[in-house]
Write a protein that holds these residues in place. Structure first.
Motif, short mmCIF file in Angstrom:
data_model
loop_
_atom_site.label_atom_id
_atom_site.label_comp_id
_atom_site.label_asym_id
_atom_site.label_seq_id
_atom_site.Cartn_x
_atom_site.Cartn_y
_atom_site.Cartn_z
N ALA A 115 0.83 -1.21 0.00
CA ALA A 115 0.00 0.00 0.00
C ALA A 115 0.86 1.26 0.00
O ALA A 115 0.54 2.26 -0.64
CB ALA A 115 -0.92 -0.01 1.22
N VAL A 116 1.99 1.20 0.70
CA VAL A 116 2.91 2.34 0.77
C VAL A 116 3.46 2.70 -0.60
O VAL A 116 3.50 3.87 -1.00
CB VAL A 116 4.04 2.04 1.78
CG1 VAL A 116 5.27 2.92 1.54
CG2 VAL A 116 3.55 2.20 3.21
N VAL A 117 3.87 1.70 -1.37
CA VAL A 117 4.42 1.98 -2.71
C VAL A 117 3.34 2.55 -3.62
O VAL A 117 3.55 3.53 -4.34
CB VAL A 117 5.07 0.72 -3.31
CG1 VAL A 117 5.45 0.94 -4.77
CG2 VAL A 117 6.29 0.32 -2.50
N VAL A 118 2.13 2.01 -3.53
CA VAL A 118 1.02 2.55 -4.34
C VAL A 118 0.77 4.00 -3.98
O VAL A 118 0.70 4.88 -4.85
CB VAL A 118 -0.26 1.71 -4.13
CG1 VAL A 118 -1.47 2.38 -4.79
CG2 VAL A 118 -0.06 0.30 -4.69
N ALA A 119 0.71 4.28 -2.68
CA ALA A 119 0.44 5.67 -2.23
C ALA A 119 1.57 6.60 -2.66
O ALA A 119 1.33 7.72 -3.12
CB ALA A 119 0.29 5.69 -0.72
N ALA A 120 2.81 6.12 -2.54
CA ALA A 120 3.96 6.96 -2.91
C ALA A 120 3.94 7.29 -4.40
O ALA A 120 4.24 8.41 -4.82
CB ALA A 120 5.25 6.26 -2.52
N VAL A 121 3.57 6.30 -5.23
CA VAL A 121 3.48 6.56 -6.68
C VAL A 121 2.35 7.53 -6.96
O VAL A 121 2.51 8.51 -7.69
CB VAL A 121 3.27 5.23 -7.45
CG1 VAL A 121 2.93 5.51 -8.92
CG2 VAL A 121 4.51 4.34 -7.34
#
Ligand SMILES: N[C@H](CCC[C@H](N)C(=O)O)C(=O)O
Length: 363
Positions: free
Chosen positions: A312-318
């Motif tokens: 979820a963190v990588v999705v949010a960061a992108v």
């Protein structure tokens, strides 16, 4: 339910055995204890004590354990398990392939997870028969007894558990039915597990969150008031809900090690805008491909790692324009490699899963 467990530590790489053969070892037949700091280990079986010290080995007959010992109780009523961890996010794994209902109730799971009165774990994971043509089904109870849809570190442990049960070696791929749909873990040649975690769910009402959508029906870098402080959050589901924040509105780059998770975590977890509660990830950006996070998990509190959370963190960061689609995410328990692949919109997570010990516990 009295809790006392006989355990067996794989002192070297565990001899390949299925849990079934392990469970044929009557708890009364195996007691392992460390005799001294010299590393000598006494392995007492019903008829032999084997003491192995650094310099010598002696074998002597010993009396059979007292019949009154709990270890001599009839096998039924015992739960056999293997304890695993994924970057310190630890689980009790139960062979449930012979029935479609978990062998342990949510209340019993909470007691087993207690780190003082039980085995100690962040959750209990069950390997059940497959559904709709999948190899297996995975279900999990958090340490508070709640049942989440999915667990990323847990499914890596699940894959290693299945390989142990089925006595499989080398590269293995399984199709697993979960509350988040089809998940496909693959054991790599180096023992790490690469997992196709499926697609992220971004529609606000599906996360679910009551926060108003502000970008293509999703919540991206939106204001959330928590106890009088305004945080910027992005909401993502990996089958289970995640609230990701890179800091407060207008604030400096978050220093995640300075956060008091026990104080702030429950206020996010139980916030009124998350009708199913939420996992919350606090993130620091080192570079567009290197992130650091800490997590307060729904139903488990502060854990050393959260696989679905890292996804979820990588999705949010992108989505917030802070990172690339392929990142190393540092968690307190270690790093995970996360890729949100553009071609299929699937997220791939790669990381370790290790055996801690084998055990039996009276239920
Ligand atoms: N506590 C989470 C489930 C476990 C998730 C985490 N341990 C992971 O590795 O994904 C929830 O209630 O959604």
């Amino acid at each position: 339910m009295a809790i006392a467990a006989a355990i067996s530590l794989p002192l070297t790489s565990p001899a390949r055995r299925s849990l079934a053969s392990f469970t044929s070892l009557r708890p009364s037949s195996l007691i392992l204890k460390l005799n001294s700091v010299r590393g000598s280990v006494a392995l007492r079986t019903a008829c032999l004590r084997v003491s192995a010290a650094s310099s010598s080995m002696s074998v002597e007959a010993v009396e059979k354990a007292s019949p009154a010992s709990f270890l001599d109780r009839r096998e039924t009523g015992f739960l056999h398990f293997i304890k695993y961890h994924g970057l310190g996010n630890d689980f009790i794994l139960v062979d449930n392939r012979d029935s479609s209902e978990p062998k342990v109730t949510p209340e019993q799971a909470a007691k087993l997870c207690d780190r003082n009165f039980g085995i100690g774990a962040d959750g209990v994971i069950f390997a059940l028969p497959g559904i709709n043509g999948t190899d297996y089904t995975m279900r999990i109870y958090n340490s508070d007894g709640s049942e989440p849809e999915m667990c990323g570190n847990g499914v890596r442990c699940f894959a290693r558990f299945i390989a142990e049960l089925e006595n499989l070696h080398g590269k293995q791929r399984f199709t697993v039915h979960t509350g988040a749909g089809l998940i496909v873990p693959e054991i790599q040649d180096d023992g790490k597990v690469k997992v196709d975690m499926g697609e992220p769910i971004l529609k606000a009402t599906d996360v679910p969150t009551g926060l108003p959508a502000n970008k293509n029906q999703s919540v991206v870098k939106s204001d959330l008031d928590v106890d009088g402080v305004t945080w910027n959050v992005t909401c993502v589901s990996m089958g289970n809900p995640h609230c990701v924040t890179f800091g407060t509105k207008g604030g400096q780059n978050l220093q995640v090690d300075e956060l008091n998770l026990a104080e702030i975590g429950p206020k996010f977890e139980n916030h009124v805008v998350f009708p199913a509660r939420t996992n919350t990830e606090f993130v620091q950006v080192f570079t567009p491909s290197h992130l650091k996070m800490r997590v307060w998990e729904r139903g488990a509190g502060a854990t050393l790692a959260c696989g679905t959370g890292a996804c979820a963190v990588v999705v949010a960061a992108v989505l917030e324009g802070r990172a690339e689609r392929n990142c190393t995410v540092d968690l307190p328990g270690g790093p995970l490699q996360i890729e949100w692949r553009e071609e299929d919109n699937h997220i791939y997570m790669t990381g370790p899963a290790e055996v801690v010990f084998y055990g039996s516990v009276p239920l």
